[in-house]
Design a protein around this motif. Sequence first.
Motif, PDB file in Angstrom:
ATOM      1  N   THR A 196      -6.745  -2.135   0.293  1.00 47.34           N
ATOM      2  CA  THR A 196      -6.427  -2.457   1.830  1.00 47.34           C
ATOM      3  C   THR A 196      -7.788  -1.662   2.551  1.00 47.34           C
ATOM      4  O   THR A 196      -8.366  -0.680   2.023  1.00 47.34           O
ATOM      5  N   GLU A 197      -8.102  -2.014   3.866  1.00 49.78           N
ATOM      6  CA  GLU A 197      -8.877  -1.316   4.544  1.00 49.78           C
ATOM      7  C   GLU A 197      -8.707   0.110   4.793  1.00 49.78           C
ATOM      8  O   GLU A 197      -9.568   0.880   4.561  1.00 49.78           O
ATOM      9  N   SER A 198      -7.286   0.342   4.840  1.00 52.45           N
ATOM     10  CA  SER A 198      -7.074   1.766   4.900  1.00 52.45           C
ATOM     11  C   SER A 198      -7.429   2.628   3.875  1.00 52.45           C
ATOM     12  O   SER A 198      -7.500   3.747   3.841  1.00 52.45           O
ATOM     13  N   GLU A 199      -7.533   2.080   2.486  1.00 54.80           N
ATOM     14  CA  GLU A 199      -7.719   2.740   1.352  1.00 54.80           C
ATOM     15  C   GLU A 199      -9.492   2.910   1.176  1.00 54.80           C
ATOM     16  O   GLU A 199      -9.613   3.599   0.346  1.00 54.80           O
ATOM     17  N   MET A 200      -9.935   2.331   2.089  1.00 52.10           N
ATOM     18  CA  MET A 200     -11.649   2.284   1.611  1.00 52.10           C
ATOM     19  C   MET A 200     -12.361   3.628   1.530  1.00 52.10           C
ATOM     20  O   MET A 200     -12.879   4.006   0.707  1.00 52.10           O
ATOM     21  N   THR A 201     -11.785   4.576   2.726  1.00 56.70           N
ATOM     22  CA  THR A 201     -12.430   5.912   2.657  1.00 56.70           C
ATOM     23  C   THR A 201     -11.749   6.769   1.440  1.00 56.70           C
ATOM     24  O   THR A 201     -12.878   7.290   0.692  1.00 56.70           O
ATOM     25  N   PRO A 239     -10.334  -0.286  -3.408  1.00 55.16           N
ATOM     26  CA  PRO A 239      -9.563  -0.527  -2.350  1.00 55.16           C
ATOM     27  C   PRO A 239      -8.718  -1.668  -2.569  1.00 55.16           C
ATOM     28  O   PRO A 239      -9.156  -2.919  -2.693  1.00 55.16           O
ATOM     29  N   LEU A 281     -12.725  -7.427   0.807  1.00 53.87           N
ATOM     30  CA  LEU A 281     -12.791  -5.791   0.789  1.00 53.87           C
ATOM     31  C   LEU A 281     -13.836  -5.343  -0.619  1.00 53.87           C
ATOM     32  O   LEU A 281     -14.483  -4.015  -0.318  1.00 53.87           O
TER      33      LEU A 281
END
Length: 138
Positions: free
Chosen positions: A31-36, A29, A108
Amino acid sequence: MNLVVFFDRCREQQWEGAWVLMDNLQLLPKTESEMTVRLEAFRALDNCVRRVFHHVVLSAMEALCHLFRTTKQSGGGAVAGGAASNINLNQQNAIDQRLDEFRTRARLLVTFARLLNLPSLGDGDTYVRISQLEKNMM
């Protein structure tokens, strides 16, 4: 996948090239938004890749740590006085921004590794090792 090339670059200490390749592979990832999305992508990987993925994460963190260290060493303080000072200040700001980006990516990566529940390496837990590398960047 170009994981073999990534490991070759790490072994040859071509840290920038290794890190750029890892970014292009989109396995980790940004960014945090890419984690999933990256967690789901990991689960979709072939089992033989998932079994050795802890080596990918550890090598990525090592590359990131080397890039951080090199960038930090290249960033002397700005000197006072005129136009030269503005240039040096701009350079220092760019270096500081890059260091912050490396720290963010390291955080991250530690979170990502924890969520993956990676196996232990022969000489210790993968999560502990990458956490130690991250602490060296703070």
